[in-house]
Write an enzyme that holds these catalytic residues in place. Structure first.
Site, PDB file in Angstrom:
ATOM      1  N   ARG A  64       0.838  -1.206   0.000  1.00  0.00           N
ATOM      2  CA  ARG A  64       0.000   0.000   0.000  1.00  0.00           C
ATOM      3  C   ARG A  64       0.877   1.262   0.000  1.00  0.00           C
ATOM      4  NH1 ARG A  64      -4.175   0.847   3.726  1.00  0.00           N
ATOM      5  NH2 ARG A  64      -5.317   1.601   1.930  1.00  0.00           N
ATOM      6  N   ASN A  97      -7.911   8.511   6.488  1.00  0.00           N
ATOM      7  CA  ASN A  97      -7.062   7.882   5.472  1.00  0.00           C
ATOM      8  C   ASN A  97      -5.604   7.868   5.908  1.00  0.00           C
ATOM      9  OD1 ASN A  97      -9.408   7.733   4.074  1.00  0.00           O
ATOM     10  ND2 ASN A  97      -8.956   9.426   2.685  1.00  0.00           N
ATOM     11  N   HIS A 114      -6.085   7.915  11.932  1.00  0.00           N
ATOM     12  CA  HIS A 114      -5.766   6.478  11.866  1.00  0.00           C
ATOM     13  C   HIS A 114      -4.314   6.215  11.454  1.00  0.00           C
ATOM     14  CE1 HIS A 114     -10.319   5.313  11.393  1.00  0.00           C
ATOM     15  NE2 HIS A 114     -10.004   5.693  12.601  1.00  0.00           N
ATOM     16  N   THR A 182     -16.984   8.686   3.553  1.00  0.00           N
ATOM     17  CA  THR A 182     -16.814   7.665   4.597  1.00  0.00           C
ATOM     18  C   THR A 182     -18.134   6.938   4.828  1.00  0.00           C
ATOM     19  OG1 THR A 182     -16.197   7.277   6.915  1.00  0.00           O
ATOM     20  CG2 THR A 182     -17.038   9.463   6.391  1.00  0.00           C
ATOM     21  N   SER A 183     -18.018   5.629   5.086  1.00  0.00           N
ATOM     22  CA  SER A 183     -19.214   4.792   5.209  1.00  0.00           C
ATOM     23  C   SER A 183     -19.913   4.957   6.553  1.00  0.00           C
ATOM     24  CB  SER A 183     -18.830   3.319   5.024  1.00  0.00           C
ATOM     25  OG  SER A 183     -17.878   2.957   6.005  1.00  0.00           O
ATOM     26  N   ALA A 225     -16.649  12.035  -5.240  1.00  0.00           N
ATOM     27  CA  ALA A 225     -16.013  13.129  -4.507  1.00  0.00           C
ATOM     28  C   ALA A 225     -15.351  14.140  -5.442  1.00  0.00           C
ATOM     29  CB  ALA A 225     -14.989  12.565  -3.523  1.00  0.00           C
TER      30      ALA A 225
HETATM   31  N1  APR Z   1     -16.614   9.473  -4.125  1.00  0.00           N
HETATM   32  C1  APR Z   1     -17.247   9.611  -2.916  1.00  0.00           C
HETATM   33  N2  APR Z   1     -17.486   8.593  -2.092  1.00  0.00           N
HETATM   34  C2  APR Z   1     -17.085   7.368  -2.477  1.00  0.00           C
HETATM   35  C3  APR Z   1     -16.427   7.136  -3.711  1.00  0.00           C
HETATM   36  C4  APR Z   1     -16.201   8.257  -4.561  1.00  0.00           C
HETATM   37  N3  APR Z   1     -15.592   8.144  -5.741  1.00  0.00           N
HETATM   38  N4  APR Z   1     -16.162   5.807  -3.806  1.00  0.00           N
HETATM   39  C5  APR Z   1     -16.623   5.241  -2.691  1.00  0.00           C
HETATM   40  N5  APR Z   1     -17.193   6.173  -1.887  1.00  0.00           N
HETATM   41  C6  APR Z   1     -17.813   6.009  -0.568  1.00  0.00           C
HETATM   42  C7  APR Z   1     -18.465   4.641  -0.373  1.00  0.00           C
HETATM   43  O1  APR Z   1     -19.809   4.691  -0.830  1.00  0.00           O
HETATM   44  C8  APR Z   1     -18.370   4.465   1.136  1.00  0.00           C
HETATM   45  O2  APR Z   1     -19.515   5.019   1.781  1.00  0.00           O
HETATM   46  O3  APR Z   1     -16.789   6.077   0.389  1.00  0.00           O
HETATM   47  C9  APR Z   1     -17.128   5.293   1.513  1.00  0.00           C
HETATM   48  C10 APR Z   1     -15.915   4.460   1.861  1.00  0.00           C
HETATM   49  O4  APR Z   1     -16.186   3.690   2.994  1.00  0.00           O
HETATM   50  P1  APR Z   1     -15.120   2.723   3.655  1.00  0.00           P
HETATM   51  O5  APR Z   1     -14.501   1.879   2.583  1.00  0.00           O
HETATM   52  O6  APR Z   1     -15.797   2.030   4.769  1.00  0.00           O
HETATM   53  O7  APR Z   1     -13.976   3.699   4.178  1.00  0.00           O
HETATM   54  P2  APR Z   1     -13.915   4.572   5.502  1.00  0.00           P
HETATM   55  O8  APR Z   1     -15.269   5.042   5.909  1.00  0.00           O
HETATM   56  O9  APR Z   1     -12.860   5.582   5.299  1.00  0.00           O
HETATM   57  O10 APR Z   1     -13.412   3.494   6.556  1.00  0.00           O
HETATM   58  C11 APR Z   1     -13.170   3.921   7.882  1.00  0.00           C
HETATM   59  O11 APR Z   1     -12.335   1.780   8.542  1.00  0.00           O
HETATM   60  O12 APR Z   1     -11.136  -0.030   7.791  1.00  0.00           O
HETATM   61  C12 APR Z   1     -11.126   1.064   8.628  1.00  0.00           C
HETATM   62  O13 APR Z   1      -9.323   2.290   9.471  1.00  0.00           O
HETATM   63  C13 APR Z   1     -10.006   2.007   8.275  1.00  0.00           C
HETATM   64  O14 APR Z   1      -9.999   4.402   8.092  1.00  0.00           O
HETATM   65  C14 APR Z   1     -10.725   3.233   7.773  1.00  0.00           C
HETATM   66  C15 APR Z   1     -12.044   3.159   8.499  1.00  0.00           C
END
Ligand code: APR
Length: 238
Positions: A64, A97, A114, A182-183, A225
């Protein structure tokens, strides 16, 4: 409403997640198959995994880290850096991130809650050091010279995110809270919107799809985004 926030010099907190880097080619975490780049989270992102199989965990993060050289900040990262430069009030960007795309876009008031792929953490002397090369079990700490004690400076599941006091204070004092890409699946970050809403901040969500905490936001905008963040920033700075 958002333009009023800027005119009044209000306090702004932005939370970003993997979705903001997706348009740069960095994979998000929660893929449809439930795996993270082919691995179960508990095999690569927990202290127990590192104790059990350090070679696997190092290889995962080495890949990564190396991939960062192949990606660039996108229009969303650049728009947030521009917003920071022009925002008249308090500003804090909190990212979940571990990539370095926000800083490469020019963001300064930034917390990596993180951790960061490009840092190592020595468990012998507790120092964090810049790390761009592959890291292995024989890695040597540049501060105390111990070998085999350096791990990726990543907050794994079960560990406490960084700078929580500073983040909590900023969220409790913000007037505008914005969550991007973020999810909403991982706490404590997923709970920031509830605190912000409780203290009366206007809460905006910019994401590809509704997050798990979508109902807590006053305003949600769905899309990629790299499209919706620059448009929202333009509106805010207009
Ligand atoms: N533009 C906007 N949003 C997007 C895009 C895009 N091009 N592609 C994906 N997404 C959204 C998805 O729909 C989802 O809701 O981004 C979100 C990503 O979610 P996750 O993969 O769960 O990432 P995140 O929320 O950052 O995870 C949180 O979990 O695994 C741990 O520590 C890790 O920091 C991470 C934390």
């Amino acid at each position: 409403m958002v333009a009023d926030a800027r005119r009044n010099g209000e306090s702004l907190v932005i939370l970003t997640g993997a979705g903001i880097s997706a348009d740069s080619g960095v994979p998000t975490f929660r893929a449809a198959d439930g795996l993270w780049e082919g691995h179960r989270v508990e095999d690569v992102a927990t202290p127990e995994a590192f104790a059990r199989d350090p070679a696997l965990v190092h290889a995962f993060y080495n890949a990564r880290r190396a991939h960062l050289a192949a990606v660039e900040p996108n229009a969303a990262h650049l728009a947030l850096a521009e917003l920071e430069r022009r925002w008249p009030g308090d500003f804090l960007l909190v990212t979940q991130n571990v990539d370095d795309l926000h800083e490469r876009a020019g963001s300064k008031r930034l917390i990596h809650m993180h951790g960061e792929l490009k840092k190592g953490w020595c468990l012998a002397c507790d120092a964090r050091s810049p790390w761009t090369a592959p890291m292995g079990q024989g890695a040597r700490c540049q501060f105390c010279a111990a070998t085999g004690t350096v791990r990726p400076d990543i907050v794994w599941f079960g560990e406490m995110p960084y700078d929580m006091e500073r983040i909590d204070e900023a969220v409790r004092n913000c007037d505008l809270f914005v969550s991007i890409g973020t999810s909403g699946a991982v706490y404590p970050a997923a709970g920031f919107v509830q605190t912000a809403r409780y203290v009366g901040a206007h809460c905006v969500e910019l994401n590809l799809e509704p997050s798990q905490g979508s109902i807590f936001f006053h305003e949600t905008r769905m899309g990629r985004a790299s499209d919706i963040v620059p448009a929202w920033v333009d509106e805010l700075l207009a």
